[in-house]
Design a protein around this motif. Sequence first.
Motif, PDB file in Angstrom:
ATOM      1  N   MET A   1      -0.769   5.331 -13.496  1.00  0.00           N
ATOM      2  CA  MET A   1      -2.133   4.845 -13.565  1.00  0.00           C
ATOM      3  C   MET A   1      -2.722   4.724 -12.162  1.00  0.00           C
ATOM      4  N   SER A   2      -3.898   5.308 -11.974  1.00  0.00           N
ATOM      5  CA  SER A   2      -4.547   5.263 -10.672  1.00  0.00           C
ATOM      6  C   SER A   2      -5.041   3.854 -10.369  1.00  0.00           C
ATOM      7  N   LEU A   3      -4.833   3.415  -9.133  1.00  0.00           N
ATOM      8  CA  LEU A   3      -5.298   2.107  -8.694  1.00  0.00           C
ATOM      9  C   LEU A   3      -6.687   2.230  -8.087  1.00  0.00           C
ATOM     10  N   SER A   4      -7.360   1.090  -7.919  1.00  0.00           N
ATOM     11  CA  SER A   4      -8.699   1.084  -7.361  1.00  0.00           C
ATOM     12  C   SER A   4      -8.875  -0.131  -6.443  1.00  0.00           C
ATOM     13  N   ALA A   5      -9.637   0.063  -5.369  1.00  0.00           N
ATOM     14  CA  ALA A   5      -9.921  -1.019  -4.432  1.00  0.00           C
ATOM     15  C   ALA A   5     -11.321  -0.821  -3.862  1.00  0.00           C
ATOM     16  N   ASP A   6     -11.896  -1.901  -3.356  1.00  0.00           N
ATOM     17  CA  ASP A   6     -13.204  -1.849  -2.699  1.00  0.00           C
ATOM     18  C   ASP A   6     -13.021  -2.085  -1.207  1.00  0.00           C
ATOM     19  N   LEU A   7     -13.719  -1.274  -0.408  1.00  0.00           N
ATOM     20  CA  LEU A   7     -13.689  -1.444   1.040  1.00  0.00           C
ATOM     21  C   LEU A   7     -15.086  -1.840   1.501  1.00  0.00           C
ATOM     22  N   PHE A   8     -15.211  -3.054   2.022  1.00  0.00           N
ATOM     23  CA  PHE A   8     -16.484  -3.542   2.539  1.00  0.00           C
ATOM     24  C   PHE A   8     -16.539  -3.205   4.025  1.00  0.00           C
ATOM     25  N   TRP A   9     -17.655  -2.630   4.452  1.00  0.00           N
ATOM     26  CA  TRP A   9     -17.642  -1.854   5.695  1.00  0.00           C
ATOM     27  C   TRP A   9     -19.024  -1.830   6.331  1.00  0.00           C
ATOM     28  N   SER A  10     -19.071  -1.716   7.663  1.00  0.00           N
ATOM     29  CA  SER A  10     -20.347  -1.671   8.386  1.00  0.00           C
ATOM     30  C   SER A  10     -20.346  -0.561   9.426  1.00  0.00           C
ATOM     31  N   PHE A  11     -21.484   0.096   9.577  1.00  0.00           N
ATOM     32  CA  PHE A  11     -21.624   1.166  10.571  1.00  0.00           C
ATOM     33  C   PHE A  11     -21.569   0.638  12.001  1.00  0.00           C
ATOM     34  N   MET A  27      -6.119   7.272   0.616  1.00  0.00           N
ATOM     35  CA  MET A  27      -6.628   7.717  -0.672  1.00  0.00           C
ATOM     36  C   MET A  27      -6.278   9.181  -0.926  1.00  0.00           C
ATOM     37  N   ALA A  28      -6.255   9.989   0.139  1.00  0.00           N
ATOM     38  CA  ALA A  28      -5.927  11.405  -0.012  1.00  0.00           C
ATOM     39  C   ALA A  28      -4.454  11.612  -0.359  1.00  0.00           C
ATOM     40  N   SER A  29      -3.594  10.733   0.142  1.00  0.00           N
ATOM     41  CA  SER A  29      -2.157  10.932  -0.030  1.00  0.00           C
ATOM     42  C   SER A  29      -1.562  10.154  -1.201  1.00  0.00           C
ATOM     43  N   HIS A  30      -2.304   9.163  -1.703  1.00  0.00           N
ATOM     44  CA  HIS A  30      -1.775   8.314  -2.774  1.00  0.00           C
ATOM     45  C   HIS A  30      -2.768   8.209  -3.927  1.00  0.00           C
ATOM     46  N   ASP A  31      -2.249   7.804  -5.055  1.00  0.00           N
ATOM     47  CA  ASP A  31      -3.056   7.736  -6.280  1.00  0.00           C
ATOM     48  C   ASP A  31      -3.844   6.437  -6.323  1.00  0.00           C
ATOM     49  N   PRO A 185     -13.871  -4.769   8.677  1.00  0.00           N
ATOM     50  CA  PRO A 185     -13.605  -4.182   7.360  1.00  0.00           C
ATOM     51  C   PRO A 185     -12.712  -5.083   6.519  1.00  0.00           C
ATOM     52  N   THR A 186     -13.052  -5.203   5.265  1.00  0.00           N
ATOM     53  CA  THR A 186     -12.215  -5.947   4.320  1.00  0.00           C
ATOM     54  C   THR A 186     -11.968  -5.088   3.090  1.00  0.00           C
ATOM     55  N   LEU A 187     -10.704  -4.842   2.789  1.00  0.00           N
ATOM     56  CA  LEU A 187     -10.330  -4.170   1.555  1.00  0.00           C
ATOM     57  C   LEU A 187     -10.014  -5.234   0.518  1.00  0.00           C
ATOM     58  N   VAL A 188     -10.585  -5.093  -0.661  1.00  0.00           N
ATOM     59  CA  VAL A 188     -10.303  -6.029  -1.750  1.00  0.00           C
ATOM     60  C   VAL A 188      -9.587  -5.270  -2.857  1.00  0.00           C
ATOM     61  N   PHE A 189      -8.363  -5.703  -3.120  1.00  0.00           N
ATOM     62  CA  PHE A 189      -7.542  -5.071  -4.155  1.00  0.00           C
ATOM     63  C   PHE A 189      -7.116  -6.125  -5.157  1.00  0.00           C
ATOM     64  N   GLU A 190      -7.538  -5.942  -6.397  1.00  0.00           N
ATOM     65  CA  GLU A 190      -7.242  -6.886  -7.477  1.00  0.00           C
ATOM     66  C   GLU A 190      -7.586  -8.319  -7.070  1.00  0.00           C
ATOM     67  N   GLY A 191      -8.756  -8.475  -6.447  1.00  0.00           N
ATOM     68  CA  GLY A 191      -9.254  -9.790  -6.081  1.00  0.00           C
ATOM     69  C   GLY A 191      -8.697 -10.371  -4.801  1.00  0.00           C
ATOM     70  N   LYS A 210       2.155  -2.917  -7.051  1.00  0.00           N
ATOM     71  CA  LYS A 210       1.417  -2.721  -8.286  1.00  0.00           C
ATOM     72  C   LYS A 210       1.513  -1.289  -8.820  1.00  0.00           C
ATOM     73  N   GLY A 211       2.385  -0.499  -8.209  1.00  0.00           N
ATOM     74  CA  GLY A 211       2.622   0.837  -8.749  1.00  0.00           C
ATOM     75  C   GLY A 211       2.034   1.986  -7.971  1.00  0.00           C
ATOM     76  N   LEU A 212       1.566   1.764  -6.735  1.00  0.00           N
ATOM     77  CA  LEU A 212       1.011   2.844  -5.943  1.00  0.00           C
ATOM     78  C   LEU A 212       2.047   3.954  -5.738  1.00  0.00           C
ATOM     79  N   ARG A 213       1.619   5.176  -5.981  1.00  0.00           N
ATOM     80  CA  ARG A 213       2.510   6.325  -5.828  1.00  0.00           C
ATOM     81  C   ARG A 213       1.817   7.437  -5.058  1.00  0.00           C
ATOM     82  N   PRO A 214       2.599   8.250  -4.348  1.00  0.00           N
ATOM     83  CA  PRO A 214       2.010   9.413  -3.674  1.00  0.00           C
ATOM     84  C   PRO A 214       1.421  10.369  -4.710  1.00  0.00           C
ATOM     85  N   ARG A 215       0.409  11.107  -4.292  1.00  0.00           N
ATOM     86  CA  ARG A 215      -0.182  12.084  -5.203  1.00  0.00           C
ATOM     87  C   ARG A 215       0.749  13.278  -5.346  1.00  0.00           C
TER      88      ARG A 215
END
Length: 215
Positions: A1-11, A27-31, A185-191, A210-215
Motif C-alpha cells: 500500500m502506497s503511503l502519503s505525506a504532506d510537505l509544508f514548504w516556502s520559496f 518519493m522517486a525511490s520509494h512507494d 520545511p515540515t513533513l507531516v506523516f500520519e499526523g 508503517k510499511g515504506l518499501r522501495p519502488r
Amino acid sequence: MSLSADLFWSFRSPYSYLAIGRYRALMASHDVTINLRPVYPLAVRQPDFFERNHPNWLSYTMRDMIRVAQFHGIPFGPPRPDPIVQNVMTREIAAEQPYIYRLTRLGQAASRRGKSLAFCDEVAQLIWGGAQDWHLGDHLAGAAKRAGLDLAELDAEAQSDAETLDQEIAANQVALEIAGHWGVPTLVFEGEPFFGQDRIEMAKWRMEQKGLRPR
C-alpha cells in the motif's frame, strides 16, 4: 500500500530548498506520495519576525545553510534576486513584494495538478542554486516544463484565481499548525510533524515502520 505525506514548504526558506530535493528523491525511490503544500514565508506572515530575533540569528543561519549545502553536495548560491525584498542591514521587509506572491500562487496552482513537489524543486534550484535573474527570460518556463507543467497556464490561473489560491495557501498554514508546527520545511506523516531539513532520515524511519518499501 502506497503511503502519503504532506510537505509544508516556502520559496523563501533556504532550508526548504535544502530539503526538497531529498524528499523528491525519496518519493522517486520509494512507494510514497509527498504532497507539497506551499505557505507564505514568515516575512509575509510576520514581517517583524526578523527585527525581533537575536542579532546573531542571521549570521548564524547564513553560515549554517552554506555548510549544510556543502555537507550534502547541494549547489547553493545567494538568491539573485531574493524572493523577498528586504533591507539586509535593518532587516525591514519592503511593502512591495513583486516575487513571493506570484511564486507561492504558482506553487499552489501546481499543487492543484499534483505536481507541486517537482515544480517547487525545479524553481528552488534556480532561486537557491545560484541562477542570476531567475525571474527573467525563460528560467521559470523551463522549470515548469521540467515538472511537466506549462508556465503560461499557471501564471494565468495565478492571476485570475489569486483570491482562491490565497485561501488555499492560508488553509495549508492552518493545516501545518493543526499538525503541531508552524515553520518550514515540515513533513507531516500520519499526523506527526517532522520539522527541518535534518529530520528527513527520521521521517523515512517512521515511514518504514508503517510499511515504506522501495519502488
